[in-house]
Design an enzyme around this catalytic site. Structure first.
Site, PDB file in Angstrom:
ATOM      1  N   LYS A 144     -21.321  63.328 -49.954  1.00 35.97           N
ATOM      2  CA  LYS A 144     -21.941  63.804 -48.704  1.00 35.97           C
ATOM      3  C   LYS A 144     -22.763  62.706 -48.024  1.00 35.97           C
ATOM      4  O   LYS A 144     -23.936  62.881 -47.700  1.00 35.97           O
ATOM      5  CB  LYS A 144     -22.805  65.047 -48.960  1.00 35.97           C
ATOM      6  CG  LYS A 144     -22.030  66.258 -49.469  1.00 35.97           C
ATOM      7  CD  LYS A 144     -22.940  67.476 -49.580  1.00 35.97           C
ATOM      8  CE  LYS A 144     -22.183  68.723 -50.007  1.00 35.97           C
ATOM      9  NZ  LYS A 144     -21.788  68.700 -51.442  1.00 35.97           N
TER      10      LYS A 144
ATOM     11  N   HIS B 126     -20.217  65.069 -58.992  1.00 34.67           N
ATOM     12  CA  HIS B 126     -21.486  64.606 -58.418  1.00 34.67           C
ATOM     13  C   HIS B 126     -21.986  63.540 -59.384  1.00 34.67           C
ATOM     14  O   HIS B 126     -22.789  63.806 -60.276  1.00 34.67           O
ATOM     15  CB  HIS B 126     -22.491  65.749 -58.308  1.00 34.67           C
ATOM     16  CG  HIS B 126     -22.302  66.627 -57.116  1.00 34.67           C
ATOM     17  ND1 HIS B 126     -22.466  66.167 -55.821  1.00 34.67           N
ATOM     18  CD2 HIS B 126     -21.953  67.928 -57.006  1.00 34.67           C
ATOM     19  CE1 HIS B 126     -22.235  67.146 -54.977  1.00 34.67           C
ATOM     20  NE2 HIS B 126     -21.913  68.227 -55.661  1.00 34.67           N
TER      21      HIS B 126
ATOM     22  N   GLY C 142     -23.436  53.654 -40.194  1.00 27.44           N
ATOM     23  CA  GLY C 142     -22.235  53.022 -40.722  1.00 27.44           C
ATOM     24  C   GLY C 142     -22.484  51.884 -41.681  1.00 27.44           C
ATOM     25  O   GLY C 142     -21.857  51.796 -42.740  1.00 27.44           O
TER      26      GLY C 142
END
Length: 260
Positions: free
Chosen positions: A95, A64, A100
């Site tokens: 995540k 992360h 897009g």
């Protein structure tokens, strides 16, 4: 038709159409490891030390990167050096969950430039199929791969039923997708890898809703491919290398039992 979960990693790697999936299966076979470390630490020094200590036992390092307080370009360079030294892939657990065009900017640019160094990343499909297309425009030319968050490992998670089914449908239809985050094998339409978080040697949980399941439950019974382990390896008072070896051995034994 024989389930993909009944084939060896070597067999699946030989036949897989995606170069990154082939590379991942090859790493798993070479190291006899289906263990991914969830390196949820907050400083550059902690992350590099942890990656170096567990590197010999893992196939994937899951990061992360946005929680690293002292992130810099040298951290990325050192992570890449450790990945080559210990023969593992890097998975940035970003995540993504936007449209897009936005995820293209987040994935390819910004402070972290994730597509430049992370072999694998992941996304939610809440925005629709355009998120996959946006990430693919950046990552596919670089040889990267994408996981879809078909399920999560926390109590009360909403990724169930029709939403999970839609993840599977989108994954089957998009070549940039190499698999899922989830608890089981989801489809036989094509060979998609499942990586499962929330794995412990003893089934239990934590105060924030995380639910732990054993390697036998996840790999042998459910047909998942890679176990993701964090605090079970580097929690307070633990011998990090010894715990990583224990989880690696347990995960591999569960895989071998699945093949019997």
């Amino acid at each position: 038709m024989v389930s993909f979960s009944q084939l060896t990693y070597a067999q699946r790697g030989k036949e897989h159409p995606h170069p990154l999936a082939r590379e991942l299966f090859a790493v798993m076979e070479r190291k006899r490891s289906n263990l991914s470390l969830a390196a949820d630490v907050a400083t550059k020094a902690e992350l590099l030390a942890l990656a170096d200590r567990v590197g010999p036992y893992i196939c994937v390092l899951k990061t992360h990167i946005d929680v690293i307080a002292d992130f810099d370009a040298d951290l990325v360079a050192q992570l890449q050096t450790l990945a080559e030294k210990h023969d593992f892939l890097i998975f940035e657990d970003r995540k993504f969950a936007d449209i897009g065009n936005t995820v293209k900017l987040q994935y390819g640019g910004g402070v972290y430039r994730i597509a430049d160094w992370a072999h694998i990343t992941n996304c939610h499909v809440i925005p629709g199929e355009g998120i996959i297309q946006g990430l693919a425009e950046v990552g596919a030319p670089k040889g990267r791969g994408l996981l879809l968050l078909a399920e999560m490992s926390t109590k009360g998670m909403l990724a169930t039923g029709a939403y999970t089914d839609k993840n599977v449908e989108m994954a089957v239809a998009n070549d940039f997708v190499i698999g899922f985050i989830g608890s089981r094998r989801f489809t036989e339409e094509r060979d998609l890898i499942t990586m499962t978080p929330g794995v412990g040697l003893h089934a239990s949980g934590d105060a924030l809703g995380q639910q732990y399941r054993t390697p036998e439950m996840i790999v042998t019974e459910n047909g998942s491919d890679i176990i993701i382990v964090g605090r079970g390896i580097y929690g307070p008072g633990k011998d990090v290398a010894a715990e990583a070896q224990r989880y690696r051995d347990a995960g591999w034994a569960a895989y071998e039992n699945r093949l019997k």
